[in-house]
Enzyme design. Structure first.
Site, PDB file in Angstrom:
ATOM      1  N   ASP A   1     -98.912  78.717  83.797  1.00  0.00           N
ATOM      2  CA  ASP A   1     -99.478  77.451  83.731  1.00  0.00           C
ATOM      3  C   ASP A   1     -99.212  76.192  84.538  1.00  0.00           C
ATOM      4  O   ASP A   1     -98.969  76.774  85.695  1.00  0.00           O
ATOM      5  CB  ASP A   1     -99.469  77.083  82.205  1.00  0.00           C
ATOM      6  CG  ASP A   1    -100.693  76.229  81.640  1.00  0.00           C
ATOM      7  OD1 ASP A   1    -101.231  75.218  82.099  1.00  0.00           O
ATOM      8  OD2 ASP A   1    -101.437  76.779  80.640  1.00  0.00           O
TER       9      ASP A   1
ATOM     10  N   HIS B   1    -101.059  70.199  80.821  1.00  0.00           N
ATOM     11  CA  HIS B   1    -101.768  71.316  80.508  1.00  0.00           C
ATOM     12  C   HIS B   1    -100.574  72.506  80.107  1.00  0.00           C
ATOM     13  O   HIS B   1    -100.905  72.777  78.914  1.00  0.00           O
ATOM     14  CB  HIS B   1    -102.824  71.881  81.498  1.00  0.00           C
ATOM     15  CG  HIS B   1    -103.515  72.944  80.710  1.00  0.00           C
ATOM     16  ND1 HIS B   1    -103.391  74.409  80.776  1.00  0.00           N
ATOM     17  CD2 HIS B   1    -104.891  73.030  80.378  1.00  0.00           C
ATOM     18  CE1 HIS B   1    -104.064  74.976  80.446  1.00  0.00           C
ATOM     19  NE2 HIS B   1    -105.288  74.300  80.277  1.00  0.00           N
TER      20      HIS B   1
ATOM     21  N   SER C   1    -108.134  77.389  76.238  1.00  0.00           N
ATOM     22  CA  SER C   1    -107.039  77.297  76.644  1.00  0.00           C
ATOM     23  C   SER C   1    -105.853  77.009  75.784  1.00  0.00           C
ATOM     24  O   SER C   1    -104.838  77.429  75.886  1.00  0.00           O
ATOM     25  CB  SER C   1    -106.602  75.996  77.640  1.00  0.00           C
ATOM     26  OG  SER C   1    -106.863  76.518  79.061  1.00  0.00           O
TER      27      SER C   1
END
Ligand SMILES: *[C@@H]1O[C@H](CO)[C@@H](O)[C@H](O)[C@H]1NC(C)=O
Ligand SMILES: *[C@@H]1O[C@H](CO)[C@@H](O)[C@H](O)[C@H]1NC(C)=O
Ligand SMILES: *[C@@H]1O[C@H](CO)[C@@H](O)[C@H](O)[C@H]1NC(C)=O
Ligand SMILES: *[C@@H]1O[C@H](CO)[C@@H](O)[C@H](O)[C@H]1NC(C)=O
Ligand SMILES: *[C@@H]1O[C@H](CO)[C@@H](O)[C@H](O)[C@H]1NC(C)=O
Ligand SMILES: *[C@@H]1O[C@H](CO)[C@@H](O)[C@H](O)[C@H]1NC(C)=O
Ligand SMILES: *[C@@H]1O[C@H](CO)[C@@H](O)[C@H](O)[C@H]1NC(C)=O
Ligand SMILES: *[C@@H]1O[C@H](CO)[C@@H](O)[C@H](O)[C@H]1NC(C)=O
Length: 752
Positions: free
Chosen positions: A137, A205, A533
């Site tokens: 990620d 994220h 996600s």
């Protein structure tokens, strides 16, 4: 003959390659050479240099990454001619251009419904600290309270990963790994301007997905001080995290493959990837290649299905050795009271921390600055609103998916001095949180009520209150409209596999990434965002949970446990609905929503060995030689219809495709392994669509011992006169039931 030898080329072939080198423009390519065999990593890398030095006709190496642990290959800057020449060499499976993939997060605040961390994923944290989950990620913010390692035991001895700070020049950026974050590597940060030269996350994220998987308990985590106050925790708080920062911020394929290669070497048990690409096949798809080799080494790979919904055939990451995860809501909402001048109170939805005084309520269409632009004014398109007419007022805007984001609408109205906004939800389940302007989204009968009030009253007013959290909302879950849908690339494999919470998820955030896109930047340690996600890490956590209880189970057995125990009813005991209120088909939600606790005890599992998956490679466009390179085995590819027999926990049969245009029959074979009580008896129970007969032989399975495997055959017979001309697919279920367990498989039949 495999392994070392095949990467050394004859000098004659290399000389030809060298001649092809010119001053043509170069781009980054992946040269995929299959499995590594028994070669030593250093020998593999030196063979990569050798290929490159020869093709380039110089000592200068354009090698970017050398893949040498999990699989064999490299990335390098090449001209098209050089790439073509390498592709023709013996020993090369495939040469393809590296590209950039996307993170599967949608616009952060443009969703409604619920947020997570809630009761659906109350996992047991008292065991399982040996499971290591690798996260590919944007990195991690290691100082977040979610990564506190208090109370954790020592890192498992088998772990070979590292905390790589070798490129860090500013010591305050160093990542200090602990017993929670056991590894942190970073890739490709020289390409684009990245503040940090290690796995430190400036995007948010990666911090969010990692803390969703295995974040420690954090009390009083909130979003914008007022909302969602509660305990933030990962799905499996005692699991360890290995961070692979592959997005810096762009997620390049060559970095992703390098992370797979390292993660396989380091010893992760689970890999979680909330990113993807559109592909037409599995072979040019780097995630599919990396995941294939990870699966061969017993690593479970969980990926987001993509945010391409609600259209069909939008699924990504659909290789059968990947768990493909769609997104659903849970049963929490941020409810906003909108009090109308007629004293009625309407419920809206928003993560709205603000309130308005009593204000005049008008329609965007009534505040148009041009009589020929009323349509645009209705949508609150800023240029077509008259500032004098909206100043100090609450404006009702028609909100349509794909027209303007809620943050754009908010910005316009705020600039014009409006006091608040109500979004009348038109054709979407997306709504908004409100950061700079008081507001809420309203739909259905609540919207009708506001419209009636506006139509029938003069001098209309409203007051908007800050949101409060309500729980146990019904129905929940529903499938998020953005969640990508099947069918996948291969008609014989049903995708997505399942869904998990992915709407308005509260988790840790990077303090360097503002949460608003305009105005004065606002920062937070926790953020609420949506996308597949966010659902993927929930499923990764569930897989880690099962793995911690059953360390010897294969990735396929864990997947089977998650799928056959998934929930298919919502909290009103009705079948789970899609965003539009229709019953969610298996193309929308696969087997259903994960139930991690039920998955610990599935009774039976549909297991698949790496060799059985390997046969599936025959469905891809590979030659025999390429297949041998990839797998290190001689494959004899069977006829296409035998892929229906891949022992998958769901079944998809495109009858016409496999049996010819007028075919009415299909036979599918499966086998189940008893992981429940030694002595147990299961009876089959079938729900079939009209016009389809399903016969299962034998209809009863009698197990004498644990891990015993029994086979059965399923015969589908279709009477095409009994279903509508337009029906393309029929859905049903096939469940093995014992006194204790229900082992449920969904099936899909292609009818026309
Ligand atoms: C959690 O773990 C404890 C101790 O191992 C066990 O007694 C309990 O049953 C477990 N709970 C669940 C839901 O598995
Ligand atoms: C090192 O990083 C810190 C934190 O990002 C920053 O405040 C400081 O200015 C940096 N020092 C140098 C020499 O760049
Ligand atoms: C929603 O409606 C708007 C206009 O009314 C249209 O442009 C948009 O494509 C629609 N979106 C969907 C997903 O149907
Ligand atoms: C409109 O409503 C406001 C607030 O309730 C009130 O003060 C005002 O007198 C009303 N005006 C008319 C014309 O009714
Ligand atoms: C299969 O591979 C061949 C040779 O690489 C190529 O020409 C062909 O277009 C491919 N077909 C598909 C369907 O990808
Ligand atoms: C594949 O088959 C060929 C010919 O039978 C044999 O020479 C080769 O060693 C085999 N390779 C493997 C990996 O078994
Ligand atoms: C399939 O059935 C249709 C209509 O009954 C017939 O016209 C056609 O020839 C059949 N095709 C084959 C391949 O049998
Ligand atoms: C299975 O079927 C047999 C005979 O039809 C029946 O006696 C038995 O109770 C069934 N077992 C279960 C668990 O339903």
């Amino acid at each position: 003959m495999l392994g070392m030898e095949r990467v050394f080329f004859s000098l004659a072939a290399l000389a030809v390659l060298a001649a092809a080198a010119t001053n043509e423009p170069v781009s980054k390519y992946i040269v995929y050479l299959g499995h590594t065999g028994s070669s030593k990593p250093e020998a593999v890398t030196s063979s990569h240099h050798q290929i490159l030095a020869s093709v380039k006709g110089s000592k200068e190496s354009s090698l970017v990454h050398s893949y040498k642990h999990g699989f064999n290959g490299f990335s390098a800057f090449l001209t098209e001619a050089e790439a073509d020449s390498i592709a023709k060499l013996p020993g090369v499976v495939k040469v393809f251009r590296s590209k950039k993939l996307s993170l599967h997060t949608t616009r952060s605040w443009d969703f409604l419904d619920s947020f997570s961390g809630g009761p659906h994923i109350q996992l047991n944290s008292s065991s399982g600290s040996d499971v290591i989950v690798g996260v590919l990620d944007t990195g991690v913010w290691p100082e977040s309270k979610s990564f506190d390692d208090a109370g954790m035991g020592p890192v498992p001895k088998r772990w070979k990963g590292v905390c790589d700070n070798s490129k860090v020049t500013n010591h305050s950026h160093t990542i200090h790994c602990n017993k929670k974050i056991v590894g942190a590597r970073s890739y490709g940060h020289s390409d684009v301007g990245s503040r940090y030269q290690n796995a430190r996350d400036e995007e948010g994220h990666g911090t969010h997905t990692a803390s969703t998987i295995a974040g420690s308990l954090v009390k009083d985590a909130t979003f914008l001080t007022t909302l969602g106050k509660g305990v933030a925790r990962g799905g499996h708080p005692s699991a360890r995290l290995a961070i692979y920062r592959v997005c810096t911020p762009e997620c390049e394929v060559d970095s992703i493959l390098a992370a797979f290669d390292d993660a396989i070497h380091d010893g992760v048990d689970i890999l979680s990837l909330s990113l993807g690409e559109d592909t037409t096949g599995y072979d040019g798809d780097s995630i599919s290649i990396g995941a294939f080799h990870a699966m061969q080494k017993g690593i479970f790979v969980s990926c987001s299905a993509g945010n391409g919904g609600p259209g069909f055939q939008t699924i990504e990451n659909s290789a059968p050795w990947i768990l493909t995860v769609g997104a659903s809501t849970i049963d929490r909402k941020f409810s906003v009271d909108i009090k109308l001048g007629n004293s009625k109170t309407i419920q809206g939805i928003a993560m709205n921390p603000r309130r308005t005084d009593i204000s005049t309520l008008i329609l965007g269409g009534d505040a148009s600055s041009r009589s020929d632009r009323i349509g645009q004014a209705r949508l609150c398109a800023g240029r077509f609103l008259d500032g004098k007419k909206v100043k100090g007022k609450i404006v009702l805007c028609k909100y349509s998916r794909g027209v303007a984001s809620s943050s754009v609408i908010q910005r316009h109205l705020k600039e014009l001095g409006a006091s608040g906004v109500i979004l009348g939800i038109h054709n979407t389940t997306e709504a908004a949180s409100f950061l700079d302007l008081a507001g809420a989204a309203v739909t259905g009968s609540a919207l009708d009520e506001i419209n009636a009030y506006l139509k029938n009253s003069r001098n209309t007013t409203a007051t908007i209150s800050p949101a409060h959290t309500i729980i146990q909302t019904t129905p929940a879950p529903i499938i998020a409209d953005f969640s990508s849908r099947g069918p996948g690339i291969t008609d014989g494999i049903l995708k997505p596999d399942l869904v998990a919470p992915g709407v308005d998820i509260l988790a840790a955030w990077s303090p360097e990434q503002p949460i608003n896109s305009y105005g004065k930047p606002m920062y937070t340690d926790f953020n609420i965002i949506s996308g597949t996600s966010m659902s993927c890490p929930h499923a990764s956590a569930a897989a880690a949970f099962v793995k911690s209880r059953h360390p010897s189970w294969s990735p396929a057995a864990i997947k089977s446990a998650l799928m056959t125990t998934a929930r298919f009813l919502d909290n009103t005991k009705s079948p789970i609905k899609d965003h539009n209120g229709e019953e969610a088909s298996p193309f929308v939600m696969g087997a259903g929503q994960i139930d991690p606790v039920a998955a610990l005890s599935p009774g039976l599992v549909y297991d698949i060995s790496p060799d059985e998956y390997t046969k599936f490679l025959c469905t891809m466009n590979y030659t025999r030689d390429q297949l041998e390179l990839m797998t290190g085995k001689n494959l004899s590819c069977a006829p296409l219809d035998s892929y229906l027999d891949l022992n998958y926990p769901s079944i998809a049969v495109p009858i016409a495709q496999f049996g010819g245009p007028n075919s009415t029959k299909a036979v599918v074979n499966r086998k189940v392994t008893n992981v429940g009580a030694g002595k147990s008896v299961y009876n089959i129970s079938v729900e079939a669509p009209a016009g389809v007969t399903v016969a299962v032989f034998p209809p009863q399975l009698r197990f004498k011992s644990v891990f015993q495997v029994l086979s059965f055959q399923i015969q589908f017979t279709v009477d095409s006169s009994k279903f509508p001309q337009t029906a393309l697919w029929g859905y049903g279920t096939l469940t093995w039931k014992s006194e204790k367990h229900s082992v449920r498989s969904v099936f899909i039949l292609g009818l026309n």
